[in-house]
Design a protein around this motif. Sequence first.
Motif, PDB file in Angstrom:
ATOM      1  N   THR A  90      -2.468  30.802   7.541  1.00 60.68           N
ATOM      2  CA  THR A  90      -1.477  31.764   7.098  1.00 60.68           C
ATOM      3  C   THR A  90      -1.505  33.021   7.953  1.00 60.68           C
ATOM      4  O   THR A  90      -0.460  33.584   8.308  1.00 60.68           O
ATOM      5  CB  THR A  90      -1.705  32.145   5.622  1.00 60.68           C
ATOM      6  OG1 THR A  90      -1.667  30.966   4.813  1.00 60.68           O
ATOM      7  CG2 THR A  90      -0.631  33.107   5.129  1.00 60.68           C
ATOM      8  N   GLU A  91      -2.707  33.470   8.306  1.00 63.31           N
ATOM      9  CA  GLU A  91      -2.826  34.669   9.137  1.00 63.31           C
ATOM     10  C   GLU A  91      -2.175  34.460  10.503  1.00 63.31           C
ATOM     11  O   GLU A  91      -1.446  35.329  11.003  1.00 63.31           O
ATOM     12  CB  GLU A  91      -4.299  35.041   9.312  1.00 63.31           C
ATOM     13  CG  GLU A  91      -4.495  36.312  10.136  1.00 63.31           C
ATOM     14  CD  GLU A  91      -5.957  36.714  10.259  1.00 63.31           C
ATOM     15  OE1 GLU A  91      -6.210  37.854  10.694  1.00 63.31           O
ATOM     16  OE2 GLU A  91      -6.834  35.902   9.915  1.00 63.31           O
ATOM     17  N   ARG A  93       0.162  32.233  11.297  1.00 66.97           N
ATOM     18  CA  ARG A  93       1.611  32.123  11.131  1.00 66.97           C
ATOM     19  C   ARG A  93       2.242  33.497  10.906  1.00 66.97           C
ATOM     20  O   ARG A  93       3.329  33.778  11.416  1.00 66.97           O
ATOM     21  CB  ARG A  93       1.944  31.189   9.968  1.00 66.97           C
ATOM     22  CG  ARG A  93       1.716  29.716  10.257  1.00 66.97           C
ATOM     23  CD  ARG A  93       2.267  28.841   9.153  1.00 66.97           C
ATOM     24  NE  ARG A  93       3.708  29.025   9.007  1.00 66.97           N
ATOM     25  CZ  ARG A  93       4.431  28.499   8.011  1.00 66.97           C
ATOM     26  NH1 ARG A  93       3.824  27.782   7.075  1.00 66.97           N
ATOM     27  NH2 ARG A  93       5.717  28.693   7.947  1.00 66.97           N
ATOM     28  N   THR A  94       1.569  34.343  10.140  1.00 58.74           N
ATOM     29  CA  THR A  94       2.101  35.684   9.882  1.00 58.74           C
ATOM     30  C   THR A  94       2.177  36.493  11.177  1.00 58.74           C
ATOM     31  O   THR A  94       3.182  37.171  11.442  1.00 58.74           O
ATOM     32  CB  THR A  94       1.223  36.426   8.859  1.00 58.74           C
ATOM     33  OG1 THR A  94       1.232  35.695   7.621  1.00 58.74           O
ATOM     34  CG2 THR A  94       1.760  37.830   8.602  1.00 58.74           C
ATOM     35  N   GLU A  97       5.189  34.560  13.136  1.00 56.55           N
ATOM     36  CA  GLU A  97       6.536  34.425  12.580  1.00 56.55           C
ATOM     37  C   GLU A  97       7.154  35.736  12.116  1.00 56.55           C
ATOM     38  O   GLU A  97       8.371  35.905  12.216  1.00 56.55           O
ATOM     39  CB  GLU A  97       6.522  33.406  11.442  1.00 56.55           C
ATOM     40  CG  GLU A  97       6.198  31.984  11.914  1.00 56.55           C
ATOM     41  CD  GLU A  97       6.273  30.961  10.810  1.00 56.55           C
ATOM     42  OE1 GLU A  97       7.386  30.751  10.275  1.00 56.55           O
ATOM     43  OE2 GLU A  97       5.216  30.397  10.462  1.00 56.55           O
ATOM     44  N   VAL A  98       6.354  36.652  11.585  1.00 59.63           N
ATOM     45  CA  VAL A  98       6.937  37.895  11.077  1.00 59.63           C
ATOM     46  C   VAL A  98       7.589  38.710  12.203  1.00 59.63           C
ATOM     47  O   VAL A  98       8.785  39.034  12.119  1.00 59.63           O
ATOM     48  CB  VAL A  98       5.890  38.725  10.307  1.00 59.63           C
ATOM     49  CG1 VAL A  98       6.454  40.110   9.990  1.00 59.63           C
ATOM     50  CG2 VAL A  98       5.497  38.002   9.014  1.00 59.63           C
ATOM     51  N   GLU A 203      11.685  40.989   8.372  1.00 58.94           N
ATOM     52  CA  GLU A 203      10.250  40.822   8.590  1.00 58.94           C
ATOM     53  C   GLU A 203       9.488  40.909   7.268  1.00 58.94           C
ATOM     54  O   GLU A 203       8.564  40.127   7.028  1.00 58.94           O
ATOM     55  CB  GLU A 203       9.742  41.886   9.555  1.00 58.94           C
ATOM     56  CG  GLU A 203      10.201  41.683  10.990  1.00 58.94           C
ATOM     57  CD  GLU A 203       9.629  42.742  11.929  1.00 58.94           C
ATOM     58  OE1 GLU A 203       8.845  43.593  11.447  1.00 58.94           O
ATOM     59  OE2 GLU A 203       9.963  42.716  13.124  1.00 58.94           O
ATOM     60  N   ALA A 207       7.194  37.954   5.612  1.00 51.86           N
ATOM     61  CA  ALA A 207       5.803  38.185   5.223  1.00 51.86           C
ATOM     62  C   ALA A 207       5.597  37.817   3.754  1.00 51.86           C
ATOM     63  O   ALA A 207       4.595  37.194   3.387  1.00 51.86           O
ATOM     64  CB  ALA A 207       5.429  39.644   5.460  1.00 51.86           C
ATOM     65  N   LEU A 210       5.669  33.898   3.373  1.00 51.65           N
ATOM     66  CA  LEU A 210       4.415  33.249   3.769  1.00 51.65           C
ATOM     67  C   LEU A 210       3.324  33.504   2.739  1.00 51.65           C
ATOM     68  O   LEU A 210       2.498  32.626   2.465  1.00 51.65           O
ATOM     69  CB  LEU A 210       3.986  33.736   5.151  1.00 51.65           C
ATOM     70  CG  LEU A 210       4.876  33.286   6.317  1.00 51.65           C
ATOM     71  CD1 LEU A 210       4.432  33.935   7.618  1.00 51.65           C
ATOM     72  CD2 LEU A 210       4.880  31.771   6.446  1.00 51.65           C
ATOM     73  N   GLY A 211       3.302  34.702   2.166  1.00 54.50           N
ATOM     74  CA  GLY A 211       2.341  34.991   1.108  1.00 54.50           C
ATOM     75  C   GLY A 211       2.603  34.148  -0.123  1.00 54.50           C
ATOM     76  O   GLY A 211       1.675  33.692  -0.806  1.00 54.50           O
TER      77      GLY A 211
END
Length: 243
Positions: A90-91, A93-94, A97-98, A203, A207, A210-211
Amino acid sequence: MGHLKQRNLITARERLRDQVAHALRAALISGELRPGEVYSAPGLAEDFGVSATPVREAMLDLAREGLVEPVRNKGFRVTEVDERDLDQYTEIRTLIEVPMVGRITRTASRADLEALRPVAEEIVRAAREHDLIGYLEADRRFHLTLLGLSGNERLVETVGDLRKRSRLYGLTALDERDELIPSAEEHVELLDLMLTGDAEAAEACMARHLGHVRSLWAANAAAAETAAAGGATARPGPAAARR
């Protein structure tokens, strides 16, 4: 003509392998094939009513995706993803992607963004209709096509690999509680924000999305642990440890 016949046979064999791989992915998503369990190709082939060869080929395809791993002389083990792995996926990807969503919001054409609306709506529809395979496939197409608007093919490959490695197992329970719908609707919200040109808001939405996905992973893991602690009587997956 001999070459044409051979090509037709190969095509039919590849098609069967793809069908088996699709069925195996469905079993992973439903939780019928469980993380940590070893499944043999002959045993799965018996369940599917096919020969072992397309099953082995399909399992090798899944192994390349990180969904299973070969176990010598036994078969394939469904890979397990722990909380630390999921946090790290996740980190990453963040981090990718963000900011990329912000950049694409500022550079992509309105036509290219609008072209994603049918896919965003397909994700919502699949979630509401409890079509898990359709949900995951449409979700994959939306995110990777959106990132593709950056023009960076390697970035798309990297995120695609992360998505495969962090794929949810046993989504059925979450789907039955309609917990996938809010996440699905965020795709439409993200697209609308991007179309307004508000890169900062887009953005923030990515975020949050994804969270949200990460929270679904946590809820799914917690439910599995609760079931295990309570002595759940879920039946073993097909062909578990059978040879």
